[in-house]
Design an enzyme around this catalytic site. Sequence first.
Site, PDB file in Angstrom:
ATOM      1  N   HIS A   1       0.809  -1.219   0.000  1.00 51.73           N
ATOM      2  CA  HIS A   1       0.000   0.000   0.000  1.00 51.73           C
ATOM      3  C   HIS A   1       0.844   1.271   0.000  1.00 51.73           C
ATOM      4  CE1 HIS A   1       0.315  -0.078   4.551  1.00 51.73           C
ATOM      5  NE2 HIS A   1       0.350   1.229   4.359  1.00 51.73           N
TER       6      HIS A   1
ATOM      7  N   SER B   1       4.732   2.342   8.020  1.00 50.69           N
ATOM      8  CA  SER B   1       4.385   1.247   7.105  1.00 50.69           C
ATOM      9  C   SER B   1       5.609   0.720   6.383  1.00 50.69           C
ATOM     10  CB  SER B   1       3.390   1.737   6.048  1.00 50.69           C
ATOM     11  OG  SER B   1       2.112   1.883   6.581  1.00 50.69           O
TER      12      SER B   1
ATOM     13  N   ASP C   1       0.092  -7.572   1.445  1.00 46.57           N
ATOM     14  CA  ASP C   1       0.548  -6.188   1.583  1.00 46.57           C
ATOM     15  C   ASP C   1       2.072  -6.070   1.604  1.00 46.57           C
ATOM     16  OD1 ASP C   1       0.223  -3.445   1.765  1.00 46.57           O
ATOM     17  OD2 ASP C   1      -0.024  -3.431   3.943  1.00 46.57           O
TER      18      ASP C   1
END
Length: 230
Positions: free
Chosen positions: A44, A155, A77
């Site tokens: 993402h 992230s 992801d």
Amino acid sequence: YLKLYPSINSPGGNNNASNPNASFANSGTGFAISQDGLIVTNYHVVDGANQIRLKSHKIGSSKTYAAEIILTDKKNDLAILKIDESTFKGFGAIPYSFKNKVSDMGTQVYTLGFPLTDTMGESLKLTDGLISSKTGFQGDISLYQVSIPVQPGNSGGPLFDYDANLIGVINAKHLKAENVTYAIKSNYLENLVELLPMPPTLEKKSLLKNTSLPNQVQSIEDFIFLIQVK
């Protein structure tokens, strides 16, 4: 359940990625898995990116590289990038190892990353905690739950135990709970690496075992990158 999307100044989020004149947006964190410039982050973080830039921010030694996406796993992801610079001559030996056995509850862990760079700056940040559960959101077996406080920008950051074994990749946090963070287990990353045309041999012996946390961070920080996209 919130994936830690980029912290950027424009209200449109990542929608300016198609504009070649748009400035880079601080998107997340990545880390090296091979000496020849393979970098891991979350899917993402780089989804929809036309241009990717990696920046290392070791105090007194900042480096910048262009990168390209070479393999992704949307379901888990994960994304693997490759440094795309003629001047890049490779990294030194990767000092941390890659653990594919599931770690136990109560294991002390930490992550390194670049949270909220617009207010917290672009220096590398460390946060730590424990493995709270061997499963993630709604019992997802691909994830750990950890008690590490994270913010947008974390992230794609690596999750290490205190022997500098890579055990996961930070990717999300719980919206309605304090310090509930999720990390993708490292064996899912290893499965993705094996799909590369010429997969690197992942290090299985940590060079930093039985060293102090400050010494680990000092050795690891050259291999952690701020990932910027547009």
